[in-house]
Design an enzyme around this catalytic site. Structure first.
Site, PDB file in Angstrom:
ATOM      1  N   LYS A  27       2.153 -11.589  28.061  1.00  0.00           N
ATOM      2  CA  LYS A  27       0.971 -12.256  28.628  1.00  0.00           C
ATOM      3  C   LYS A  27       0.747 -11.798  30.078  1.00  0.00           C
ATOM      4  O   LYS A  27      -0.369 -11.456  30.462  1.00  0.00           O
ATOM      5  CB  LYS A  27       1.183 -13.764  28.564  1.00  0.00           C
ATOM      6  CG  LYS A  27      -0.096 -14.535  28.676  1.00  0.00           C
ATOM      7  CD  LYS A  27       0.148 -16.027  28.445  1.00  0.00           C
ATOM      8  CE  LYS A  27       0.448 -16.346  26.999  1.00  0.00           C
ATOM      9  NZ  LYS A  27       1.349 -17.465  26.800  1.00  0.00           N
ATOM     10  N   ARG A  97       2.443 -21.385  31.930  1.00  0.00           N
ATOM     11  CA  ARG A  97       2.745 -20.959  30.559  1.00  0.00           C
ATOM     12  C   ARG A  97       3.954 -20.053  30.548  1.00  0.00           C
ATOM     13  O   ARG A  97       4.172 -19.276  31.475  1.00  0.00           O
ATOM     14  CB  ARG A  97       1.590 -20.143  29.969  1.00  0.00           C
ATOM     15  CG  ARG A  97       0.335 -20.887  29.714  1.00  0.00           C
ATOM     16  CD  ARG A  97      -0.712 -19.921  29.152  1.00  0.00           C
ATOM     17  NE  ARG A  97      -1.847 -20.615  28.594  1.00  0.00           N
ATOM     18  CZ  ARG A  97      -2.972 -20.865  29.263  1.00  0.00           C
ATOM     19  NH1 ARG A  97      -3.084 -20.467  30.517  1.00  0.00           N
ATOM     20  NH2 ARG A  97      -3.969 -21.496  28.687  1.00  0.00           N
ATOM     21  N   GLY A 106       5.886 -21.438  19.664  1.00  0.00           N
ATOM     22  CA  GLY A 106       6.850 -22.536  19.507  1.00  0.00           C
ATOM     23  C   GLY A 106       7.895 -22.569  20.603  1.00  0.00           C
ATOM     24  O   GLY A 106       8.826 -23.339  20.537  1.00  0.00           O
ATOM     25  N   MET A 108       7.403 -22.777  24.388  1.00  0.00           N
ATOM     26  CA  MET A 108       7.080 -23.904  25.265  1.00  0.00           C
ATOM     27  C   MET A 108       5.589 -24.189  25.225  1.00  0.00           C
ATOM     28  O   MET A 108       4.774 -23.267  25.229  1.00  0.00           O
ATOM     29  CB  MET A 108       7.477 -23.593  26.703  1.00  0.00           C
ATOM     30  CG  MET A 108       7.442 -24.849  27.554  1.00  0.00           C
ATOM     31  SD  MET A 108       7.411 -24.541  29.312  1.00  0.00           S
ATOM     32  CE  MET A 108       5.680 -24.374  29.624  1.00  0.00           C
ATOM     33  N   ARG A 341     -10.343 -10.700  22.554  1.00  0.00           N
ATOM     34  CA  ARG A 341      -9.493 -10.126  21.500  1.00  0.00           C
ATOM     35  C   ARG A 341     -10.381  -9.459  20.462  1.00  0.00           C
ATOM     36  O   ARG A 341     -11.609  -9.645  20.475  1.00  0.00           O
ATOM     37  CB  ARG A 341      -8.638 -11.209  20.859  1.00  0.00           C
ATOM     38  CG  ARG A 341      -9.474 -12.329  20.310  1.00  0.00           C
ATOM     39  CD  ARG A 341      -8.638 -13.466  19.799  1.00  0.00           C
ATOM     40  NE  ARG A 341      -9.536 -14.580  19.520  1.00  0.00           N
ATOM     41  CZ  ARG A 341      -9.153 -15.795  19.216  1.00  0.00           C
ATOM     42  NH1 ARG A 341      -7.894 -16.082  19.135  1.00  0.00           N
ATOM     43  NH2 ARG A 341     -10.035 -16.738  18.979  1.00  0.00           N
ATOM     44  N   HIS A 456      -5.162 -10.016 -21.263  1.00  0.00           N
ATOM     45  CA  HIS A 456      -6.428  -9.575 -21.834  1.00  0.00           C
ATOM     46  C   HIS A 456      -7.605 -10.004 -20.964  1.00  0.00           C
ATOM     47  O   HIS A 456      -8.472  -9.203 -20.614  1.00  0.00           O
ATOM     48  CB  HIS A 456      -6.564 -10.149 -23.253  1.00  0.00           C
ATOM     49  CG  HIS A 456      -7.840  -9.768 -23.921  1.00  0.00           C
ATOM     50  ND1 HIS A 456      -8.963 -10.560 -23.852  1.00  0.00           N
ATOM     51  CD2 HIS A 456      -8.183  -8.662 -24.611  1.00  0.00           C
ATOM     52  CE1 HIS A 456      -9.936  -9.956 -24.513  1.00  0.00           C
ATOM     53  NE2 HIS A 456      -9.496  -8.799 -24.982  1.00  0.00           N
ATOM     54  N   SER A 764      -0.648  10.552 -18.134  1.00  0.00           N
ATOM     55  CA  SER A 764      -1.343   9.449 -17.464  1.00  0.00           C
ATOM     56  C   SER A 764      -0.414   8.230 -17.482  1.00  0.00           C
ATOM     57  O   SER A 764       0.006   7.794 -18.558  1.00  0.00           O
ATOM     58  CB  SER A 764      -2.655   9.140 -18.191  1.00  0.00           C
ATOM     59  OG  SER A 764      -3.271   8.032 -17.582  1.00  0.00           O
ATOM     60  N   CYS A 831      -3.542   5.140 -15.125  1.00  0.00           N
ATOM     61  CA  CYS A 831      -4.656   4.358 -15.680  1.00  0.00           C
ATOM     62  C   CYS A 831      -4.293   2.891 -15.847  1.00  0.00           C
ATOM     63  O   CYS A 831      -5.080   2.113 -16.361  1.00  0.00           O
ATOM     64  CB  CYS A 831      -5.163   4.965 -16.977  1.00  0.00           C
ATOM     65  SG  CYS A 831      -3.931   4.938 -18.290  1.00  0.00           S
ATOM     66  N   TYR A 851      -5.136  12.048  -9.867  1.00  0.00           N
ATOM     67  CA  TYR A 851      -6.202  11.043  -9.821  1.00  0.00           C
ATOM     68  C   TYR A 851      -5.651   9.647 -10.095  1.00  0.00           C
ATOM     69  O   TYR A 851      -4.541   9.492 -10.619  1.00  0.00           O
ATOM     70  CB  TYR A 851      -7.314  11.363 -10.829  1.00  0.00           C
ATOM     71  CG  TYR A 851      -6.896  11.217 -12.267  1.00  0.00           C
ATOM     72  CD1 TYR A 851      -6.969   9.989 -12.918  1.00  0.00           C
ATOM     73  CD2 TYR A 851      -6.427  12.312 -12.994  1.00  0.00           C
ATOM     74  CE1 TYR A 851      -6.572   9.841 -14.236  1.00  0.00           C
ATOM     75  CE2 TYR A 851      -6.040  12.186 -14.311  1.00  0.00           C
ATOM     76  CZ  TYR A 851      -6.112  10.941 -14.927  1.00  0.00           C
ATOM     77  OH  TYR A 851      -5.714  10.790 -16.222  1.00  0.00           O
TER      78      TYR A 851
HETATM   79  C1  PEP Z   1      -1.064   0.538 -19.507  1.00  0.00           C
HETATM   80  O1  PEP Z   1      -0.175   0.152 -20.261  1.00  0.00           O
HETATM   81  O2  PEP Z   1      -0.922   0.666 -18.292  1.00  0.00           O
HETATM   82  C2  PEP Z   1      -2.388   0.877 -20.042  1.00  0.00           C
HETATM   83  C3  PEP Z   1      -3.313   1.386 -19.280  1.00  0.00           C
HETATM   84  O3  PEP Z   1      -2.628   0.558 -21.341  1.00  0.00           O
HETATM   85  P1  PEP Z   1      -2.954  -0.903 -21.882  1.00  0.00           P
HETATM   86  O4  PEP Z   1      -3.176  -1.790 -20.701  1.00  0.00           O
HETATM   87  O5  PEP Z   1      -4.144  -0.773 -22.739  1.00  0.00           O
HETATM   88  O6  PEP Z   1      -1.708  -1.222 -22.646  1.00  0.00           O
END
Ligand code: PEP
Ligand code: MG
Length: 884
Positions: A27, A97, A106, A108, A341, A456, A764, A831, A851
């Site tokens: 400070k 201060r 906490g 002072m 700030r 899901h 993937s 993925c 990717y």
């Molecule tokens: C995974 O298992 O990461 C995937 C992309 O497949 P799903 O979610 O359809 O099982």
């Protein structure tokens, strides 16, 4: 030369510097830096950490030179402020201060208004023309000093205050009159005397000595020791003491107090923004007793100070190269900055400010990219709850798919589908399954009691861009009664419910939402991200509509098309079911033949939408029982549709029942046992590519085999695919290239990636399953205990949401290395749902993936995260950009 123990700041000059945190504390160093930069902070002085160390090394004695140095600093302060310490006619009051090198909340409490006494109170009343304010200031000082310096319990003072309010039959402190406050002060003084055996110090120097020594003592109070231990702060650092003059905005019409931002924190517009009150103290602005005025009017009320405020805040923004959120007070026309700030801002403002500041040459593009939290971009793409709305939050679940939705409660997918076109509905289920998709699509939002971040409901809702709160275990859903219960409240069908999928909140009632607005700056900003990143960003999309959204958000291909979702549409499901209940190959092939044209049409649509970008299509994956009716009534309906007896359908469902379907007959195990399914899907994919090739549209389908754990599984399916694909191409007389690769989602595939790579043309990572199988946590059931894990800090994050880099990540890293050891340029992507999580995207960059693929609405988040990953690794390696 005597050691310098006191460092002055004020009058445009400070003895210390911003770099002297060891000696002046954080400070004190900050105040010195601001003063030297010409910011008119209220002047004062810092007693160094050396004094604190001396104090402990010498049996709580202070260096003898200190008193004289402190006196000299106080003299200087009085001169600059043109006030006298303890002078009733024109009193100088100060705050005291603590301030260590590292901020230690906490340690002072601050003491304000030091220097006030009975006599000074009278003088202050006259000066401010506000007797009540003066007595209240005195009262507060006795309380703070009594507590912090003399160690009197806060409650001892509170009892006095409460007793006074009770006597006068009032509720608020603000209702206390001057004579009430005088009575309270008299009683406070008695409390002090009783506790200390001394009368309350009226001499300001005595007060200062008490407060200063209390700060040094507080360095070793139990709270401070505990905090240091927790945060690994050295016990020998010591604290400094900051003594700073108090300034008052309530000294007449040429005094004021206010707060502001150098740019509008909600839109990002470059406008001076804030509010103030003349002849008021800071508290009045926040308390809402008087309505503050927009800051631009300050120019009419106190023009000179306003001009100065504009100049100083502009200078501060330039110095810190970011929006400043500041507090100020004007005392008799003289401006003081109390605080400045970095200003908090909305996502929209963050993007606009970042882009504007690059144009103004204040920051670089790379700095601009680091200024926006990738997750915050969600706010720009989905409706959000109006921040002004009053909310009745009744439960909290997982923030499974971002955005807010408000609508009437419905408890089954058919009702949602039927009513969703006409009015807003929220679909509430214990958990969802594939035959709820039509209802999920028609609903404004989805709420489930069970299931985790890759359940899901969560996966499908994210894909659709529908807000979703999943795994809200606190609510007890009765689908039969069409209600859910939570803590004694019962929510019935048609009641208004609001969900916030960005925070997991479930709110009772209808709530106003704000629609997102995408600005021109957003495009510019994302353009910079694209130019910076190395990772490509694809989307998980199953149907042309989602693919279109994904393209609009900047996806450069599809990383996962889950083909099974195509089979759930009303016109296809019966054929799928016919295929499943078939007892021989011929019957199965006949049903598949009926599905073929639908599949082909889907792929034509998808390829067309993706205009030459790569499309990865995964062969059917889920356990087959998911497609079959669950009740006898549903089986009867199906029986009529496909001409198979109800009993036979029920029997097939029974036979397909599995104790652990996630580890059962699914993934490539389906294609291996029923090769005709793989054949049909290959025919559809390659057939569609041939049709488009003839139109001159080039597509290179990437056919992906799920749940492979063993090279032989991959080989088996690859043989089927190449046989059918080559024959289809030949028959069509077209020129089509295709690739065959695999998901890496079974741990065995990851550890044998060098073998798998001999057959796979790409990898993937399916990190949903890979997480499930590596941790041994069911992705559908883990919600229950992961919540406890997070509460107990066994896990820092939900591993289904953000990648477990040490465990699952290690498998991925190893698999990439092994795979590329065999095929140098093996294309590797991800993925699983982690492909849209910023920390996971950055990890994917670091292990060299080509990717990431995520749900369409997360594509911008992944694009920005990928750009930040590049900037961060550059900063780490020391080249170019350095993070300040
Ligand atoms: C995974 O298992 O990461 C995937 C992309 O497949 P799903 O979610 O359809 O099982
Ligand atoms: Mg999977």
């Amino acid at each position: 030369m005597a050691t310098k123990y006191v460092y002055f700041f004020g009058g445009g000059k400070a003895d210390g510097k911003g770099t002297m945190k060891d000696l002046l504390g954080g400070k004190g160093a900050g105040l010195a830096e601001m003063t030297n930069a010409g910011v008119p902070v209220p002047p004062g002085f810092t007693i160094t950490t050396d004094v604190c160390r001396y104090y402990y090394a010498n049996k709580q004695k202070l260096p003898k030179e200190l008193e004289a140095q402190q006196k000299a600093a106080m003299d200087k302060l009085q001169k600059i402020m043109k006030k006298g310490f303890g002078d009733p006619k024109n009193p100088l009051l100060v705050s005291v201060r603590s301030g260590a090198k590292f901020s230690m909340p906490g340690m002072m409490d601050t003491i304000l208004n030091l220097g006030i006494s009975e006599k000074v109170t009278a003088g202050l009343s006259e000066l401010t023309g506000n007797e009540r304010f003066a007595w209240d200031a005195y009262r507060r000082f006795i309380q703070m000093y009594g507590n912090v310096v003399a160690g009197i319990e806060k409650s001892d003072f509170e009892h006095v205050l409460e007793a006074q309010k009770h006597k006068r039959n009032i509720k608020q402190d603000t209702e206390l009159t001057v004579s009430d406050l005088k009575e309270v002060v008299a009683n406070y003084l008695k409390v002090y005397e009783k506790h200390t055996g001394e009368s309350f110090p009226q001499d300001p120097w005595k007060q200062l000595e008490g407060a200063r020594n209390a700060v040094f003592k507080s360095w070793n109070n139990p709270r401070a020791i505990y905090y240091r231990k927790q945060n690994k702060i050295d016990d020998n650092l010591g604290t400094a003491v900051n003594v700073q003059s108090m300034v008052f905005g309530n000294m007449g019409d040429d005094s004021a107090t206010g707060v502001g931002f150098t740019r509008n924190p909600s839109t990002g517009n470059k406008e001076f923004y804030g509010e103030y009150l003349t002849n008021a103290q800071g508290e009045d602005v926040v308390a809402g007793i008087r309505t503050p005025r927009p800051i631009v009017h300050l120019g009419e009320d106190i023009p000179q100070a306003y001009k100065e405020l504009r100049a100083i805040t502009a200078q501060l923004e330039k110095k810190y190269r970011d929006v400043q959120d500041f507090e100020f007070t004007i005392e008799k026309g003289r401006l003081f900055m109390l605080q400045t700030r970095t200003g908090k801002r909305t996502a929209a403002a963050a993007v606009k400010i970042a882009v504007d500041m690059v144009k103004e040459k204040l920051i670089t593009k790379e700095e601009a990219l680091m200024r926006v939290e990738p997750e915050a971009l969600d706010q720009l793409l989905h409706p959000v709850i109006d921040p002004k709305a009053q909310l009745k939050v009744i439960a909290k679940g997982l923030a499974a798919s971002p955005g807010a939705a408000t609508g009437r409660a419905v408890f089954d997918a058919d009702s949602a589908a039927e009513r969703g076109g006409k009015e807003p509905v929220i679909l509430i289920r214990q958990e969802t399954n594939p035959d709820d998709i039509h209802g999920m699509d028609a609903a404004k939002g989805i709420l489930t009691a069970r299931g985790g971040m890759t359940s899901h409901a969560a996966v499908v809702a994210r894909g659709m861009g529908r807000p979703c709160v999943a795994g809200c275990e606190e609510i007890k859903v009765s689908e039969a009664d069409k209600t859910f219960r939570i803590n004694g409240t019962t929510v019935k069908e048609n009641d208004w419910v609001t969900i916030d999928g960005s925070t997991g909140r479930v709110i009772l009632g209808q709530v106003p939402l704000i629609d997102p607005e995408i600005s021109g700056e957003f495009g510019v900003f994302m353009g910079w991200a694209d130019a910076t990143r190395k990772l490509k960003v694809r989307a998980n999309a199953d149907i042309p509509r989602d693919a279109k959204v994904a393209r609009e958000f900047g996806a450069e291909g599809i990383g996962l098309c889950r083909t099974e979702h195509m089979f759930f549409a009303e016109d296809r499901l019966p054929f799928m079911q016919q295929m499943i209940v078939a007892t021989d190959v011929e019957a199965r092939k006949a049903a598949l033949a009926k599905l073929l044209p639908f599949q082909k049409e889907d792929f034509v649509g998808l390829f067309r939408e993706m205009k030459g970008y790569p499309v990865t299509i995964r062969l059917i994956d889920p356990p087959l029982h998911e497609f079959l009716p669950k009740t006898k009534e549903d089986a009867e309906v199906l029986s009529k549709k496909i001409g198979v007896p109800t009993e036979k359908i029920m029997q097939a469902a029974e036979e397909l029942h599995e104790f652990n379907p996630m580890l059962g007959h699914r993934g490539c195990r389906l294609g291996i046992t029923y090769p005709e399914i793989t054949e049909m899907q290959t025919k559809a994919i390659i057939g569609a590519a041939c049709d488009l090739a003839k139109e001159g549209i080039k597509v290179v389908p990437e056919i992906m085999i799920p749940l492979v754990g063993n090279i032989s599984e991959l080989k088996d399916q690859k043989d089927v695919i190449t046989r059918i694909a080559d024959a289809t191409i030949k028959e069509a007389g077209a020129k089509v290239q295709y690739m065959v690769g695999t998901m890496i989602e079974v741990p065995r595939a990851a550890v044998t990636a060098d073998q798998i790579a001999q057959e796979a043309e790409f990898f993937s990572f399916g990190t949903n399953d890979l997480t499930q199988m590596t941790l041994g946590f069911s992705r559908d059931d883990a919600g229950k205990f992961i919540k406890v894990y997070l509460d107990k800090k066994i896990f820092k994050e939900d591993p289904f949401q953000t990648l477990d880099q040490i465990g699952v990540g290690q498998l991925m890293d190893g698999a990439v290395k092994k795979g590329r050891g065999v095929k140098k340029d093996l294309k590797c992507g991800i993925c699983g749902e982690h492909g849209g999580d910023p920390a996971s995207v950055k990890f994917c960059h670091r292990i060299g993936l080509n990717y990431v693929s995520c749900s369409p609405f997360r594509v911008p988040i992944a694009r920005l995260s990928a750009a930040q990953a590049v900037i961060e690794s550059k900063a780490k390696s020391g080249s170019g950009y350095s993070m300040k």
